[in-house]
Design a protein around this motif. Structure first.
Motif, mmCIF file in Angstrom:
data_model
loop_
_atom_site.group_PDB
_atom_site.id
_atom_site.type_symbol
_atom_site.label_atom_id
_atom_site.label_comp_id
_atom_site.label_asym_id
_atom_site.label_seq_id
_atom_site.Cartn_x
_atom_site.Cartn_y
_atom_site.Cartn_z
ATOM 1 N N VAL A 1 0.817 -1.224 0.000
ATOM 2 C CA VAL A 1 0.000 0.000 0.000
ATOM 3 C C VAL A 1 0.845 1.265 0.000
ATOM 4 C CG1 VAL A 1 -1.942 -1.135 1.110
ATOM 5 C CG2 VAL A 1 -0.209 -0.050 2.530
ATOM 6 N N GLU A 2 2.053 1.191 0.576
ATOM 7 C CA GLU A 2 2.895 2.389 0.616
ATOM 8 C C GLU A 2 4.358 1.988 0.705
ATOM 9 O OE1 GLU A 2 1.549 6.338 2.083
ATOM 10 O OE2 GLU A 2 2.707 5.730 3.853
ATOM 11 N N ARG A 3 5.196 2.827 0.098
ATOM 12 C CA ARG A 3 6.645 2.583 0.102
ATOM 13 C C ARG A 3 7.360 3.860 0.528
ATOM 14 N NH1 ARG A 3 7.465 0.065 -5.763
ATOM 15 N NH2 ARG A 3 5.823 1.528 -6.294
ATOM 16 N N VAL A 4 8.379 3.685 1.376
ATOM 17 C CA VAL A 4 9.102 4.834 1.922
ATOM 18 C C VAL A 4 10.571 4.719 1.523
ATOM 19 C CG1 VAL A 4 9.676 6.139 3.996
ATOM 20 C CG2 VAL A 4 7.523 4.845 3.895
ATOM 21 N N GLU A 5 11.097 5.747 0.878
ATOM 22 C CA GLU A 5 12.474 5.737 0.393
ATOM 23 C C GLU A 5 13.020 7.156 0.406
ATOM 24 O OE1 GLU A 5 16.094 5.291 -0.939
ATOM 25 O OE2 GLU A 5 14.842 3.551 -0.452
ATOM 26 N N ILE A 6 14.267 7.314 0.861
ATOM 27 C CA ILE A 6 14.860 8.647 0.999
ATOM 28 C C ILE A 6 15.539 9.135 -0.276
ATOM 29 C CG2 ILE A 6 17.075 7.791 1.880
ATOM 30 C CD1 ILE A 6 17.109 10.228 3.764
ATOM 31 N N ASP A 7 16.068 8.244 -1.088
ATOM 32 C CA ASP A 7 16.846 8.629 -2.268
ATOM 33 C C ASP A 7 15.892 8.983 -3.416
ATOM 34 O OD1 ASP A 7 18.505 8.666 -4.613
ATOM 35 O OD2 ASP A 7 20.001 7.479 -3.543
ATOM 36 N N SER A 8 15.925 10.225 -3.847
ATOM 37 C CA SER A 8 14.995 10.685 -4.884
ATOM 38 C C SER A 8 15.197 9.946 -6.200
ATOM 39 C CB SER A 8 15.149 12.195 -5.104
ATOM 40 O OG SER A 8 16.471 12.514 -5.528
ATOM 41 N N ARG A 9 16.420 9.483 -6.463
ATOM 42 C CA ARG A 9 16.674 8.739 -7.699
ATOM 43 C C ARG A 9 15.952 7.395 -7.669
ATOM 44 N NH1 ARG A 9 22.957 8.391 -7.273
ATOM 45 N NH2 ARG A 9 22.206 7.638 -5.238
ATOM 46 N N SER B 1 4.648 2.724 -10.284
ATOM 47 C CA SER B 1 3.384 2.827 -9.557
ATOM 48 C C SER B 1 2.289 3.469 -10.410
ATOM 49 C CB SER B 1 3.573 3.646 -8.274
ATOM 50 O OG SER B 1 4.462 3.010 -7.394
ATOM 51 N N LYS B 2 2.620 3.822 -11.647
ATOM 52 C CA LYS B 2 1.629 4.427 -12.538
ATOM 53 C C LYS B 2 0.585 3.382 -12.949
ATOM 54 C CE LYS B 2 4.779 7.912 -14.467
ATOM 55 N NZ LYS B 2 5.488 8.385 -15.689
ATOM 56 N N PRO B 3 -0.564 3.828 -13.430
ATOM 57 C CA PRO B 3 -1.600 2.882 -13.863
ATOM 58 C C PRO B 3 -1.055 1.866 -14.873
ATOM 59 C CG PRO B 3 -2.466 5.103 -13.816
ATOM 60 C CD PRO B 3 -0.992 5.228 -13.559
ATOM 61 N N ASP B 4 -1.436 0.613 -14.680
ATOM 62 C CA ASP B 4 -1.058 -0.505 -15.549
ATOM 63 C C ASP B 4 0.414 -0.889 -15.426
ATOM 64 O OD1 ASP B 4 -3.656 -0.620 -16.607
ATOM 65 O OD2 ASP B 4 -3.167 0.923 -18.088
ATOM 66 N N GLU B 5 1.147 -0.273 -14.485
ATOM 67 C CA GLU B 5 2.529 -0.685 -14.262
ATOM 68 C C GLU B 5 2.576 -1.734 -13.146
ATOM 69 O OE1 GLU B 5 4.958 -0.066 -16.142
ATOM 70 O OE2 GLU B 5 4.113 1.536 -17.362
ATOM 71 N N TYR B 6 3.790 -2.184 -12.788
ATOM 72 C CA TYR B 6 3.945 -3.364 -11.943
ATOM 73 C C TYR B 6 3.270 -3.226 -10.583
ATOM 74 C CZ TYR B 6 6.156 -7.898 -11.425
ATOM 75 O OH TYR B 6 6.360 -9.254 -11.330
ATOM 76 N N LEU B 7 3.402 -2.078 -9.953
ATOM 77 C CA LEU B 7 2.819 -1.861 -8.620
ATOM 78 C C LEU B 7 1.938 -0.615 -8.666
ATOM 79 C CD1 LEU B 7 6.089 -2.747 -6.812
ATOM 80 C CD2 LEU B 7 3.932 -3.782 -6.155
ATOM 81 N N SER B 8 0.888 -0.698 -9.469
ATOM 82 C CA SER B 8 0.092 0.488 -9.790
ATOM 83 C C SER B 8 -0.691 1.052 -8.603
ATOM 84 C CB SER B 8 -0.881 0.161 -10.926
ATOM 85 O OG SER B 8 -1.729 -0.921 -10.563
ATOM 86 N N LYS B 9 -0.906 0.254 -7.557
ATOM 87 C CA LYS B 9 -1.728 0.721 -6.444
ATOM 88 C C LYS B 9 -0.915 1.259 -5.268
ATOM 89 C CE LYS B 9 -5.482 -2.543 -7.426
ATOM 90 N NZ LYS B 9 -6.300 -3.657 -6.860
ATOM 91 N N ALA B 10 0.397 1.176 -5.342
ATOM 92 C CA ALA B 10 1.226 1.557 -4.192
ATOM 93 C C ALA B 10 1.616 3.029 -4.252
ATOM 94 C CB ALA B 10 2.481 0.686 -4.159
ATOM 95 N N SER B 11 1.412 3.731 -3.155
ATOM 96 C CA SER B 11 1.853 5.125 -3.077
ATOM 97 C C SER B 11 3.324 5.166 -2.682
ATOM 98 C CB SER B 11 1.008 5.898 -2.064
ATOM 99 O OG SER B 11 1.211 5.394 -0.750
ATOM 100 N N VAL B 12 3.986 6.283 -2.970
ATOM 101 C CA VAL B 12 5.415 6.439 -2.695
ATOM 102 C C VAL B 12 5.626 7.669 -1.823
ATOM 103 C CG1 VAL B 12 7.707 6.801 -3.682
ATOM 104 C CG2 VAL B 12 6.047 5.359 -4.887
ATOM 105 N N VAL B 13 6.320 7.479 -0.713
ATOM 106 C CA VAL B 13 6.710 8.589 0.162
ATOM 107 C C VAL B 13 8.218 8.759 0.017
ATOM 108 C CG1 VAL B 13 6.867 9.438 2.519
ATOM 109 C CG2 VAL B 13 4.847 8.148 1.790
ATOM 110 N N CYS B 14 8.633 9.857 -0.575
ATOM 111 C CA CYS B 14 10.059 10.111 -0.780
ATOM 112 C C CYS B 14 10.537 11.054 0.323
ATOM 113 C CB CYS B 14 10.302 10.732 -2.150
ATOM 114 S SG CYS B 14 12.047 10.825 -2.597
ATOM 115 N N GLY B 15 11.218 10.498 1.314
ATOM 116 C CA GLY B 15 11.675 11.312 2.426
ATOM 117 C C GLY B 15 12.406 10.486 3.459
ATOM 118 N N ASP B 16 12.913 11.156 4.446
ATOM 119 C CA ASP B 16 13.677 10.522 5.521
ATOM 120 C C ASP B 16 12.751 9.709 6.416
ATOM 121 O OD1 ASP B 16 15.286 9.958 7.808
ATOM 122 O OD2 ASP B 16 16.490 11.749 7.415
ATOM 123 N N ILE B 17 13.121 8.465 6.680
ATOM 124 C CA ILE B 17 12.319 7.576 7.519
ATOM 125 C C ILE B 17 12.112 8.170 8.910
ATOM 126 C CG2 ILE B 17 14.277 6.243 8.413
ATOM 127 C CD1 ILE B 17 10.977 4.690 7.294
#
Length: 674
Positions: free
Chosen positions: A95-103, A112-128
């Protein structure tokens, strides 16, 4: 689908002299688990190419049809999404993924875009450390592996593993914080094997106690990815934590000698079959060692050019480099561990004597072909090498889905009893014999071509010594003139100011003596380096000129290879002599430099008070001396250059200058820059 399956005879024990050629000791009856699993999923695991992609796709389709209640999963330290892919394919709802490295986040967002591998998962880009877990809602399971640099082999080689004392090593505390907040049914934590040895095991105890204190029963295992269908040997520590009313055991291997069916490993060559490279493969490596890759047999590394392997022109000292230096993968067996980052000569390299493409590395790491890795070549390599392999994640996820959440899988997966020891580390120790045999065969086929380079006994040239410690032979803008007289009766290397007067006086000299009983590849045992320059940089030039003769005459690749890795006994010692009339070159630092050349204060991590005594310096003068040594080309380490070294401790690995323009240590500051 979960009924009785056929049994067949396989070996219950193995004998042999290496990892890949084992003979059965006896026969036993077992269930052909993995082959039956693949049969149920309609996957031909024996075919060449990306069969793991088909496995993941079919497993995901089966899970979507058979699992009614999604297991809501949070991914921490997500990287490029390797764990996410595997758990997603096994029916977990990321449901959600947390990662600090913007790359890395760019890759996560793209997939995570529609029809891609993990289309339903949101991404939080920031420090844990800034992540608020309550905002994600109810979570059933958490997956993730914090950064591993502070526990890695590179850390150990730098000066011991700092572990949780490193800021990155303490990020597990954030993992525990989130567990305590969300209270999921369980979690999976991944890291390098070195995590167990950090701080003499104390860091590992803190990690296990922290997870246990959060209310979880811990099961941990060191696993080799090749045992689960990956075309790569990759050892990682996995922790699975569950609530007290649940029992979890790791799954048995699907491939290799420890698997019930003794299925052969998935080889690197087989995995790359049919790969469609979206970017044309880069041909060659470039640089002064690039030509050596052509000679190295597949499966070996720089050690092919060592005495230990019997090479007649041993350019390198045994264990003087990382094992991935000039490592060329063997297409017939799994590759060694892919590295997230490395230098120009960091393998694995393709058996066709070139770097792997990003598409090929995806296959070796079992990323799906259609999973998009965003970024430059270097960024893509970093993301792929830094990831948990999806195929390993799939097999662990299937076992967790079955044991922790009670969902029936296509075939019941057998588990490993806590007392069962896997044999991949023992078999790994047997590989030297196989490597030696392969090296001997290769050397025999080319030995007539292995001759010393024909270089004049005496030659002269001019060279430029750059601020970055580059040493470039040139005619215009040179720093020094060099004369090298290298005869069997004695070596004499002289450095003087560029176009200096012929009556220039001798300012200093260094005698180099081989230590009796050690291998010495130079015909002469008498080597003297003479400086006729009052420029302090001439000292560095002496060693650069000496190193050039070693390299040009095909004797050794550099001074470190002649001396041997600093943790072993050196092959030579040195003595410094300075003219009595010299009043401006080494006056203030003559004594400590002489001591260093003699081996005092070298090759050992020591407290600054001990080093000051050994080098006859006082107080703050030590840091000034260390900075001056670095300008001369000496490698000097302390806590600011290598956090694994405790504060107030220093390490000078070698008695002579070793830094070059490519040296990572050259750009690091010994002083605290915060």
């Amino acid at each position: 689908m979960n009924g009785n399956v056929a049994v067949k005879e396989v070996s219950d024990g193995y004998e042999g002299d290496d990892l890949y050629h084992l003979k059965p000791l006896k026969k036993t009856q077992v269930n052909p688990v993995f082959s039956e699993l693949c049969s149920e999923l309609g996957v031909n695991y024996k075919q060449q190419g990306a069969w793991v992609d088909e496995f993941g796709k079919s497993l995901r389709e089966w899970a979507e049809k058979n699992f009614n209640n999604p297991v809501k999963t949070l991914s921490l330290f997500s990287g490029a999404g390797g764990l996410d892919i595997g758990f997603h394919d096994a029916g977990f709802d990321i449901v959600e993924r947390v990662e600090i490295d913007s790359r890395f986040c760019d890759t996560l967002v793209e997939n995570s875009k529609p029809d891609e591998y993990l289309s339903k998962a949101s991404v939080v880009c920031g420090d844990i450390r800034d992540y608020i877990p309550s905002a994600v809602g109810e979570i059933d399971f958490i997956i993730g592996g914090p950064p591993c640099q502070s526990f890695s082999a590179a850390g150990r080689r730098a000066a011991g593993v700092q572990g949780t004392q490193d800021e990155r090593g303490s990020l597990f505390e954030e993992y525990v914080r989130i567990l305590q907040t969300l209270q999921p049914c369980g979690f999976l934590f991944e890291n390098v094997y070195g995590i167990t040895g950090a701080e003499k095991g104390e860091a590992w105890k803190r990690i296990v106690n922290a997870f246990s204190g959060a209310g979880y029963t811990i099961e941990h295992r060191l696993l080799n990815s090749a045992d689960f269908g990956m075309p790569q040997h990759r050892e990682r520590m996995f922790i699975v934590g569950v609530r007290e009313d649940v029992e979890y055991r790791f799954p048995v291997p699907t491939h290799g000698p420890d698997s019930p069916e003794n299925l052969p490993y998935n080889s690197a060559g087989s995995a790359l079959y049919g790969v469609m490279n979206t970017v044309k493969p880069k041909q060659g490596l470039g640089g002064r060692f690039s030509h050596l890759l052509d000679e190295i047999p597949p499966g070996l590394n720089y050690s092919f050019f060592t005495d230990k392997m019997g090479h007649p022109n041993p350019l390198f000292a045994w264990r003087s480099k990382f094992s991935d230096f000039l490592y060329k993968a063997d297409p017939d067996v799994p590759a060694r561990t892919l590295k997230a980052q490395g230098g120009q000569y960091t393998g694995p390299f393709h058996w066709g004597n070139r770097p792997f493409t990003a598409d090929e590395l995806k296959r070796l790491q079992t990323f799906p072909d259609d999973y998009k890795i965003i970024g430059t070549r270097a960024v893509a390599y970093h993301q792929i090498g830094n990831s948990v392999p999806p195929q390993v994640a799939r097999m662990l996820a299937v076992s967790i889905m079955e044991q922790v959440f009670g969902n029936k899988t296509p075939i019941p997966m057998p588990t490993l009893p806590p007392s069962k020891e896997l044999g991949f580390r023992k078999r790994k120790r047997l590989l030297t014999k196989r490597y030696s045999a392969k090296a001997a065969k290769a050397i025999e086929s080319i030995k007539d071509d292995l001759v010393k380079m024909s270089i004049l006994d005496e030659r002269g040239y001019s060279a430029y010594l750059g601020k970055d410690l580059s040493w470039i032979e040139c005619n215009d803008g040179a720093s020094f003139d060099v004369t090298a007289d290298c005869r069997s009766t004695g070596w004499s290397i002289t450095v003087s100011d560029y176009k200096s007067k012929k009556n220039a006086k001798l300012e200093s000299s260094v005698d180099v003596f081989p230590i009796e009983g050690n291998e010495w590849p130079i015909e002469s045992k008498k080597i003297t380096l003479y400086s006729y320059s009052s420029d302090v940089r001439s000292y560095s030039a002496l060693w650069k000129a000496f190193e050039k003769e070693l390299r040009d005459r095909n004797i050794k690749a550099d001074l470190v290879q002649l001396c041997g890795y600093y943790q072993y006994k050196p092959s030579f010692v040195c003595r410094l002599h300075v003219s009595d009339e010299n009043d401006n070159i080494f006056m203030n630092r003559l004594k400590p430099l002489s001591k260093i050349l003699n081996g005092d204060g070298v090759a050992e991590i020591m407290h600054e008070s001990i080093m000051e005594k050994k080098l006859s310096v006082m107080g703050d003068n030590l840091i000034d001396l260390a900075e001056w040594l670095k300008l001369l080309g000496y490698e000097v380490r302390n806590h600011n250059t290598n956090p694994q070294i405790e504060e107030e401790y220093y390490l000078i690995p070698y008695a002579f200058p070793t830094l070059s323009p490519l040296s990572v240590q050259r750009k690091k500051s010994l002083k605290n820059t915060k």
